[in-house]
Write an enzyme that holds these catalytic residues in place. Structure first.
Site, PDB file in Angstrom:
ATOM      1  N   HIS A  66     -31.633  -4.318   9.525  1.00 38.17           N
ATOM      2  CA  HIS A  66     -30.958  -5.283  10.310  1.00 38.17           C
ATOM      3  C   HIS A  66     -29.765  -5.272   9.591  1.00 38.17           C
ATOM      4  CE1 HIS A  66     -32.921  -8.050   7.569  1.00 38.17           C
ATOM      5  NE2 HIS A  66     -31.838  -8.687   7.633  1.00 38.17           N
ATOM      6  N   CYS A 210     -31.357 -15.724   3.820  1.00 39.38           N
ATOM      7  CA  CYS A 210     -30.888 -14.181   3.362  1.00 39.38           C
ATOM      8  C   CYS A 210     -29.492 -14.040   3.576  1.00 39.38           C
ATOM      9  CB  CYS A 210     -31.760 -13.168   4.002  1.00 39.38           C
ATOM     10  SG  CYS A 210     -31.673 -13.088   6.139  1.00 39.38           S
TER      11      CYS A 210
END
Length: 705
Positions: A66, A210
């Site tokens: 992603h 993250c």
């Protein structure tokens, strides 16, 4: 709201390549072909860059690459079920279910929440099993929409709950081979595991985060939550992701026995957890080993000597190792020194450039008369001095004062890296003593380490609350300052100052072959690990030494120029090689090469890391040789740099800029030629050709075939 996924964005049972870069390239191309990205190059570069930060494979044969990218025009999901699994870095083997998430830079919160919800759905085994059993692209879209709550409501009823269809419509169709991999359907609320009674009443809080904040943040949260339910532990998670976050209730934190930090970035407002025993690991460990992390947190809760949160966000006393366990003192000290260097660099950059501008305006002699100019004149009454002299004196003095903070800042933030905020004051004090003793940057490093270690050890005893509140603001700074600054003043400062005086004399007297050898050695170090410890040692040596430069003694500036030139070589060489010899590089490497032009020109050696990670035995030796050539040429021709960073953007303050550029060009050509030659000898072109044919064959198949 636009559809996140359509049948055109689904690929079932096709071979998309033998490595993750190729697979990501195919999926990124699908986003671009469906009109959801303005250009492929930018999207692919962003996706590969994100993949290089942390592997996106998770247990169960799943990968979720992603990225955010300015090339993406609308939030998009691409799903692929591969004919043959591909390694995405998961511990249990290759992945065959791939979700590629492409989000625009400014994606709205509604879309980001849906993307996060998809990531959480992938932690549910019934959802994944349904994807493996789906017989058409339309069925995959329906399963995903059901999980996200986007399916239209049936007549006379409500839309199915997220994830419901995934379990009910396809569970019976899942073949035995898939059942063995996926396991039974995940219950919504697993019963506590047998024997969990000993953990009854234990409470843990966790934070997951993250860099992108779309996928791993939420998957780690769910992994920890499911594991805690099975273990009979009360666990509350704060997800610090792109979809926004709600802070844990202070009462919940106060009642917790321990904290889990599953993060790849700094924890926001980390001081909320001060005093709690903790476990800290990368976010992916919360997906791969949630039960192990919970067990470690419970063990730390019962251990009175366990590490406790000191308070400051991002403090370098994050003692957890990258994949579990505590870091050794060698690693922690190295990280603390790098923390000090990172905080020191702005002082060097601002001070060095201001001094250089002063020299440019008023000449080199301004260093000798700046004090006289500033005490004998003002902007409105120049007296015997010219306007150029006055402006030059102002700039020089500002820069000189900023440079005087170099050693204290280095020492202060080394101590901060070891002991968080209680170490800052004693570290700065030790740095000022190092300045007073003429012990230079080496004295600053020693003083910072002494102050940090003293502050760290003083913080370890568990004290009554009334005394504990005084420790970080009064007692620790006082005692650590006495220890570190006193030791420098009475014992260590003199020998260190003598060594620095000898080293300065040696460097100042280097000419000819000796200067060339020093440049070559520094260049070798800059190319050895591309931003790693060896590279940082050479850079720290050069940047910290700038404070000793004068109009007469330019050796420190020559060393700085050699280091910058050598550090620019690896990414520029990879950009050049991947442009002129494309057959030796994969599509992903060619995309990385385009970005490496700018990274190299800006003196960011890390721009060559993707190439070194894929082929270290060829890239690193070539980078070392090319860096050595660049450093040697720079030193041999007397190039100087008054600034510690910037690459080509600091040419106005580079002495002998033409030779600086020549040294970079020669080093770049040498490295690029060596890389291509080594790849040719090793047959790299054949491997790339095979991968290219595989991509072309896959591209020839209709998208929804």
């Amino acid at each position: 709201m636009s559809e996140l996924i359509t049948p055109d964005l689904v690929s079932l049972d096709r071979d998309l390549g033998g490595d993750k870069e190729t697979v990501i390239g195919q999926l990124a191309a699908l986003v671009q072909r469906t009109g959801r990205a303005e250009q492929l190059d930018g999207l692919l570069a962003d996706a590969i860059a994100r993949e290089n930060k942390t592997a996106t494979g998770i247990p169960g044969g799943i990968a979720i690459p992603h990225c955010r990218s300015a090339a993406v025009t609308e939030p998009t999901l691409v799903m692929a079920r591969l004919a043959e699994g591909v390694d995405f870095g998961a511990k249990d083997g290759p992945a065959d279910i791939i979700f590629f998430i492409a989000a625009p830079e400014g994606a709205d919160q509604t879309h980001l929440k849906l993307l996060a919800k998809l990531a959480r759905s992938l932690m549910k085994k019934d959802f994944v099993a349904a994807l493996r059993a789906a017989r058409s692209e339309q069925e995959v879209v329906r399963i995903v929409d059901d999980a996200l709550g986007l399916s239209p409501a049936p007549e006379g009823g409500e839309a199915p709950a997220a994830g419901t269809a995934a379990g009910s419509t396809a569970a019976a169709a899942v073949p035995a081979s898939v059942q063995s991999r996926s396991g039974d359907a995940q219950p919504a609320a697993p019963a506590p595991a047998e024997g969990a009674g000993g953990r009854a009443g234990r409470r843990i809080v966790a934070v997951t985060a993250c860099p992108t904040g779309i996928a791993h943040t939420y998957m780690a949260a769910d992994g920890l939550t499911y594991a805690a339910e099975e273990m009979g532990v009360d666990l509350q998670v704060e997800t610090q992701g792109s979809a926004g976050f709600t802070k844990l209730d202070p009462a919940t934190i106060a009642a917790a026995d321990a904290v889990i930090f599953a993060t790849d970035v700094d924890v926001r407002d980390r001081s909320r957890f001060a005093g709690k025993p903790y476990v800290a690991s990368p976010v992916k460990r919360g997906i791969d080993e949630p039960k192990v992390m919970i067990e470690e947190a419970l063990a730390n809760a019962e251990n009175p000597n366990a590490k406790r949160v000191q308070g400051a966000a991002g403090g370098a006393a994050d003692e957890a190792a990258s994949e579990g366990g505590l870091e050794g003192w060698g690693t922690r000290i190295r990280k603390a020194v790098m923390t000090g260097v990172s905080y020191m660099i702005p002082f060097v950059a601002a001070g060095g450039l201001l001094m250089a501008f002063g020299f440019m305006i008023a000449g080199a002699d301004i260093a000798n008369v700046a004090d006289d100019v500033l005490t004998g004149s003002t902007l409105w009454n120049l007296g015997e001095f010219t306007l150029a002299q006055y402006i030059g004196a102002v700039l020089f003095k500002m820069g000189n004062l900023a440079m005087s903070l170099l050693v204290p800042a280095l020492a202060g933030y080394i101590a901060y890296g070891l002991a968080d905020r209680p170490g800052i004051a004693p570290g700065f004090a030790a740095g000022l003593v190092a300045n007073f003793m003429d012990a230079g940057f080496l004295g600053g490093i020693v003083g910072g380490l002494l102050a940090g270690l003293a502050a760290y050890w003083l913080a370890q005893p568990r004290l009554p609350r009334w005394l504990g509140s005084l420790m970080p603001v009064v007692i620790i700074p006082l005692l650590a300052t006495i220890f570190a600054a006193g030791l420098l003043l009475m014992v260590l400062g003199g020998p260190i100052a003598a060594f620095m005086a000898w080293l300065t004399g040696v460097l100042s007297g280097m000419t000819g072959a000796s200067a060339l050898a020093l440049g070559a050695i520094l260049g070798l170090m800059m190319g050895a690990d591309l931003g790693g410890p060896i590279n940082k040692v050479a850079y720290t040596f050069a940047a910290a030494g700038l404070g000793a430069a004068t109009a007469v003694n330019t050796a420190p500036q020559e060393i700085m120029a050699a280091v910058i030139a050598a550090g620019m070589v690896p990414p520029l060489a990879m950009a050049l090689a991947s442009t002129v010899a494309k057959r030796y590089f994969t599509v992903a490497e060619q995309e990385n090469g385009k970005a490496a032009w700018l990274l190299g020109a800006s003196f960011i050696s890390e721009g060559a890391i993707p190439f070194a990670a894929a082929d270290p035995l060829r890239v690193l030796p070539a980078s070392m040789i090319g860096g050595a050539v660049a450093g040697a040429v720079s030193m041999a021709t007397g190039v100087t740099s008054a600034a510690p960073h910037g690459g080509v953007w600091i040419l106005p303050v580079i002495g002998n800029p033409l030779m600086f550029l020549l040294s970079v060009v020669v080093g770049t050509v040498v490295t690029a030629a060596l890389v291509v030659a080594l790849k040719h000898v090793g047959g790299a072109h054949g491997r790339v050709a095979d991968a290219t044919r595989s991509r072309e064959d896959a591209a020839a198949v209709p998208t929804t075939a």
